[in-house]
Design an enzyme around this catalytic site. Structure first.
Site, PDB file in Angstrom:
ATOM      1  N   THR A   1      46.035 -27.365 -32.938  1.00  0.00           N
ATOM      2  CA  THR A   1      45.664 -25.886 -33.360  1.00  0.00           C
ATOM      3  C   THR A   1      45.159 -25.906 -34.719  1.00  0.00           C
ATOM      4  OG1 THR A   1      46.669 -23.949 -33.896  1.00  0.00           O
ATOM      5  CG2 THR A   1      48.220 -25.704 -33.723  1.00  0.00           C
ATOM      6  N   ASP A   2      44.533 -24.853 -34.995  1.00  0.00           N
ATOM      7  CA  ASP A   2      44.123 -24.617 -36.628  1.00  0.00           C
ATOM      8  C   ASP A   2      45.395 -24.278 -37.580  1.00  0.00           C
ATOM      9  OD1 ASP A   2      44.449 -22.123 -35.474  1.00  0.00           O
ATOM     10  OD2 ASP A   2      42.580 -21.478 -36.214  1.00  0.00           O
ATOM     11  N   GLU A   3      46.283 -23.999 -36.920  1.00  0.00           N
ATOM     12  CA  GLU A   3      47.702 -23.200 -37.296  1.00  0.00           C
ATOM     13  C   GLU A   3      48.176 -24.549 -38.248  1.00  0.00           C
ATOM     14  OE1 GLU A   3      49.980 -20.592 -35.136  1.00  0.00           O
ATOM     15  OE2 GLU A   3      48.465 -20.018 -33.773  1.00  0.00           O
TER      16      GLU A   3
ATOM     17  N   TYR B   1      56.433 -23.452 -34.819  1.00  0.00           N
ATOM     18  CA  TYR B   1      55.246 -24.018 -33.862  1.00  0.00           C
ATOM     19  C   TYR B   1      54.207 -24.802 -34.596  1.00  0.00           C
ATOM     20  CZ  TYR B   1      50.762 -23.626 -31.238  1.00  0.00           C
ATOM     21  OH  TYR B   1      49.685 -23.877 -30.757  1.00  0.00           O
TER      22      TYR B   1
ATOM     23  N   LYS C   1      53.325 -28.906 -34.331  1.00  0.00           N
ATOM     24  CA  LYS C   1      52.155 -29.383 -33.828  1.00  0.00           C
ATOM     25  C   LYS C   1      51.846 -30.177 -34.868  1.00  0.00           C
ATOM     26  CE  LYS C   1      49.837 -28.639 -30.500  1.00  0.00           C
ATOM     27  NZ  LYS C   1      49.860 -28.951 -29.417  1.00  0.00           N
TER      28      LYS C   1
HETATM   29  P1  NAD Z   1      50.381 -22.564 -22.617  1.00  0.00           P
HETATM   30  O1  NAD Z   1      51.667 -22.238 -23.146  1.00  0.00           O
HETATM   31  O2  NAD Z   1      49.343 -21.460 -21.597  1.00  0.00           O
HETATM   32  O3  NAD Z   1      50.648 -23.765 -21.442  1.00  0.00           O
HETATM   33  C1  NAD Z   1      51.413 -24.735 -21.892  1.00  0.00           C
HETATM   34  C2  NAD Z   1      51.476 -25.416 -20.618  1.00  0.00           C
HETATM   35  O4  NAD Z   1      52.498 -26.829 -20.970  1.00  0.00           O
HETATM   36  C3  NAD Z   1      52.139 -24.703 -19.417  1.00  0.00           C
HETATM   37  O5  NAD Z   1      51.574 -25.149 -18.318  1.00  0.00           O
HETATM   38  C4  NAD Z   1      53.465 -25.201 -19.389  1.00  0.00           C
HETATM   39  O6  NAD Z   1      54.150 -25.435 -18.084  1.00  0.00           O
HETATM   40  C5  NAD Z   1      53.420 -26.815 -19.824  1.00  0.00           C
HETATM   41  N1  NAD Z   1      54.547 -27.369 -20.473  1.00  0.00           N
HETATM   42  C6  NAD Z   1      55.245 -26.818 -21.414  1.00  0.00           C
HETATM   43  N2  NAD Z   1      56.220 -27.725 -21.678  1.00  0.00           N
HETATM   44  C7  NAD Z   1      56.013 -28.946 -20.892  1.00  0.00           C
HETATM   45  C8  NAD Z   1      56.570 -29.976 -20.733  1.00  0.00           C
HETATM   46  N3  NAD Z   1      57.755 -30.435 -21.476  1.00  0.00           N
HETATM   47  N4  NAD Z   1      56.049 -31.131 -19.792  1.00  0.00           N
HETATM   48  C9  NAD Z   1      55.292 -30.870 -19.373  1.00  0.00           C
HETATM   49  N5  NAD Z   1      54.435 -29.457 -19.316  1.00  0.00           N
HETATM   50  C10 NAD Z   1      55.057 -28.714 -20.276  1.00  0.00           C
HETATM   51  O7  NAD Z   1      49.304 -23.057 -23.794  1.00  0.00           O
HETATM   52  P2  NAD Z   1      47.766 -22.888 -24.102  1.00  0.00           P
HETATM   53  O8  NAD Z   1      47.627 -21.812 -24.804  1.00  0.00           O
HETATM   54  O9  NAD Z   1      47.180 -23.267 -22.656  1.00  0.00           O
HETATM   55  O10 NAD Z   1      47.888 -24.025 -25.043  1.00  0.00           O
HETATM   56  C11 NAD Z   1      47.585 -25.503 -24.681  1.00  0.00           C
HETATM   57  C12 NAD Z   1      47.597 -26.541 -25.785  1.00  0.00           C
HETATM   58  O11 NAD Z   1      46.420 -26.208 -26.818  1.00  0.00           O
HETATM   59  C13 NAD Z   1      48.911 -26.397 -26.840  1.00  0.00           C
HETATM   60  O12 NAD Z   1      48.831 -27.720 -27.054  1.00  0.00           O
HETATM   61  C14 NAD Z   1      48.439 -25.568 -27.874  1.00  0.00           C
HETATM   62  O13 NAD Z   1      49.015 -25.965 -29.097  1.00  0.00           O
HETATM   63  C15 NAD Z   1      46.943 -25.843 -28.036  1.00  0.00           C
HETATM   64  N6  NAD Z   1      46.095 -24.733 -28.812  1.00  0.00           N
HETATM   65  C16 NAD Z   1      46.222 -23.509 -28.264  1.00  0.00           C
HETATM   66  C17 NAD Z   1      45.425 -22.512 -28.664  1.00  0.00           C
HETATM   67  C18 NAD Z   1      45.525 -20.901 -27.891  1.00  0.00           C
HETATM   68  O14 NAD Z   1      44.983 -20.123 -28.732  1.00  0.00           O
HETATM   69  N7  NAD Z   1      46.134 -20.699 -26.947  1.00  0.00           N
HETATM   70  C19 NAD Z   1      44.812 -22.575 -29.731  1.00  0.00           C
HETATM   71  C20 NAD Z   1      44.609 -23.836 -30.194  1.00  0.00           C
HETATM   72  C21 NAD Z   1      45.298 -24.908 -29.719  1.00  0.00           C
HETATM   73  P1  TYD Z   2      49.195 -14.415 -30.720  1.00  0.00           P
HETATM   74  O1  TYD Z   2      48.376 -13.986 -29.727  1.00  0.00           O
HETATM   75  O2  TYD Z   2      50.531 -14.453 -30.815  1.00  0.00           O
HETATM   76  O3  TYD Z   2      48.504 -15.896 -31.614  1.00  0.00           O
HETATM   77  P2  TYD Z   2      48.756 -16.626 -32.971  1.00  0.00           P
HETATM   78  O4  TYD Z   2      50.086 -16.109 -33.412  1.00  0.00           O
HETATM   79  O5  TYD Z   2      48.862 -18.055 -32.361  1.00  0.00           O
HETATM   80  O6  TYD Z   2      47.624 -16.237 -33.999  1.00  0.00           O
HETATM   81  O7  TYD Z   2      48.745 -13.414 -31.988  1.00  0.00           O
HETATM   82  C1  TYD Z   2      47.638 -13.335 -32.720  1.00  0.00           C
HETATM   83  C2  TYD Z   2      47.761 -12.170 -33.709  1.00  0.00           C
HETATM   84  O8  TYD Z   2      48.365 -10.968 -33.442  1.00  0.00           O
HETATM   85  C3  TYD Z   2      48.696 -12.738 -34.902  1.00  0.00           C
HETATM   86  O9  TYD Z   2      48.419 -12.421 -36.129  1.00  0.00           O
HETATM   87  C4  TYD Z   2      50.098 -11.792 -34.621  1.00  0.00           C
HETATM   88  C5  TYD Z   2      49.563 -10.406 -33.776  1.00  0.00           C
HETATM   89  N1  TYD Z   2      50.314 -10.113 -32.914  1.00  0.00           N
HETATM   90  C6  TYD Z   2      50.576  -8.630 -33.210  1.00  0.00           C
HETATM   91  O10 TYD Z   2      50.315  -7.983 -34.075  1.00  0.00           O
HETATM   92  N2  TYD Z   2      51.582  -7.902 -32.203  1.00  0.00           N
HETATM   93  C7  TYD Z   2      51.946  -8.721 -31.104  1.00  0.00           C
HETATM   94  O11 TYD Z   2      52.553  -8.231 -30.116  1.00  0.00           O
HETATM   95  C8  TYD Z   2      51.432 -10.256 -30.778  1.00  0.00           C
HETATM   96  C9  TYD Z   2      51.980 -10.940 -29.627  1.00  0.00           C
HETATM   97  C10 TYD Z   2      50.610 -10.553 -31.902  1.00  0.00           C
END
Ligand code: NAD
Ligand code: TYD
Length: 354
Positions: free
Chosen positions: A134-136, A160, A164
């Protein structure tokens, strides 16, 4: 059946993972796609209904920290590529339960890395370990400007992002120390269908529909860079196949929004699609106590990915958000089952005794 490649995708039942599994299963019929997912609250096999019967797709329920199971999968299926997405992914949860994040995100990644290193020892040619990050990990940018590049120093602030960042360091260490053929992608915030409604966009769409309050942290001024999830999946496909070993690639939408402005777009889009009068849901917005350590701004520079591999986002935000809102409104059953926890009970019964 003999497959050209055997790719282990972890976390394939989650939000991004399900889009990636669908893309890989459909695009590469000669690959076997093995989806290892624990089905935590965030994993849902309903996200993959349309691929579950495909001959080149296999689901294994299990934990990425379970070394014995990961070894068995490597041996049984001759895994030659890993795309690792399984993670605890929600910042607010990480503030409440940091240990769960260290376990899955750090120890889970380390387990996979170590099984791959031993399994591929002496025959690394053609293998690939792609870690999804992630960019975080880069921390927060000033509101006034700047973007994250691949050279930006890691500076995570939440449990988190710290977990990562740690996993990314392990991936690099396994490349540098053992010659594991790794690549990392660091992506900005994703949006689209099948996202668990604890994240901003699906949560707020659902709340608007139900006329529930929309809790905006602080003054709603934090900025995120949003990318449509299918564009992320395409980027992963490209980097997995063509990215340079040992490198990392930033993936972003070049699409920055202040939360408050994004929420206004969501309100307008939902109201329009539901046939409500303009401004009908504006009063649902509530400014609430800020998230501790809330990163002010994220913005990703994905020039490297564009120049080296020709990737760019395909979808304009206005189009993407309309498509996304429509999907959530049309798939109320999915939303209801996810928010009621019915699907969790269903899988507990289905897999009990295994
Ligand atoms: P998500 O939370 O929707 O899905 C995570 C999945 O991992 C779920 O299906 C869960 O059951 C599985 N999981 C959790 N713990 C596990 C374990 N111990 N063993 C096997 N499976 C397990 O997450 P997402 O939003 O789809 O993100 C996927 C990846 O992309 C993550 O690594 C996250 O850090 C990264 N990412 C997410 C975003 C975003 O905006 N959502 C952005 C950048 C990077
Ligand atoms: P989120 O979807 O949790 O993603 P991330 O924290 O990984 O960026 O949140 C996106 C943005 O929205 C973040 O700045 C936090 C804000 N946010 C709220 O203001 N209210 C909420 O209930 C949630 C879930 C997020």
């Amino acid at each position: 059946m003999n497959f050209e490649r055997n790719i282990l995708i972890t976390g394939g039942a989650g939000f991004i993972g399900s889009h990636l599994v669908r893309l890989m299963v459909e695009r590469y019929p000669t690959y076997r796609i093995i989806n290892l997912d624990l089905l935590t609250y965030a994993g849902n096999l309903a996200n993959l209904k349309d691929v579950e019967g495909c001959a080149n797709y296999l689901f294994v329920r299990g934990d990425v920290c379970d070394r014995g199971l990961v070894e068995e999968i490597f041996e049984r299926y001759g895994v030659d590529g890993v795309i690792h997405l399984a993670a605890e992914s929600h910042v607010d949860r990480s503030i409440r339960e940091p240990f769960a994040f260290a376990r899955t995100n750090i120890m889970g990644t380390l387990t996979l890395l170590d099984v791959a290193r031993r399994g591929w020892e002496g025959r690394m040619e053609g293998k690939r370990f792609h870690h999804i990050s992630t960019d975080e990990v880069f921390g927060a940018l000033e509101m006034s400007g700047g973007m994250f590049t691949e050279q930006t120093k890691y500076d995570p602030h939440s449990p988190y992002s710290a977990s990562k960042a740690s996993s990314d360091h392990f991936v690099r260490a396994y490349h540098d120390t053992y010659g594991l053929p790794t690549v990392i992608t660091n992506c900005s915030n994703n949006y689209g269908p099948y996202q668990f409604p604890e994240k901003l966009i699906p949560l707020f769409i659902n709340n608007i529909r139900q006329r529930k309050p929309l809790p905006l942290y602080g003054r709603g001024e934090n900025v995120r860079d949003w990318l449509y999830v299918e564009d992320h999946a395409r980027a992963i496909d490209l980097v997995f196949h063509h990215g340079r070993v040992g490198e990392s690639y930033n993936v972003g939408g070049n699409n920055e929004w202040r939360n408050i402005d994004l929420v206004r777009v969501l309100i307008k889009t939902v109201d329009r699609l539901l046939g409500n009068p303009e401004g009908y849901s504006d009063s649902l917005v509530r400014f609430v106590t800020d998230r501790p350590g809330h990163d002010a701004r994220y913005a990703i520079d994905s020039t490297k990915l564009q120049k080296e591999l020709g990737w760019e986002p395909s979808l304009q935000f206005e189009e993407g958000i309309k498509k996304t809102v429509r999907w959530y409104l049309d798939n109320q059953e999915w939303m209801d089952s996810v928010t009621s926890g019915d699907y969790l009970r269903y899988y507990e019964e289905m897999y009990s005794g295994r």
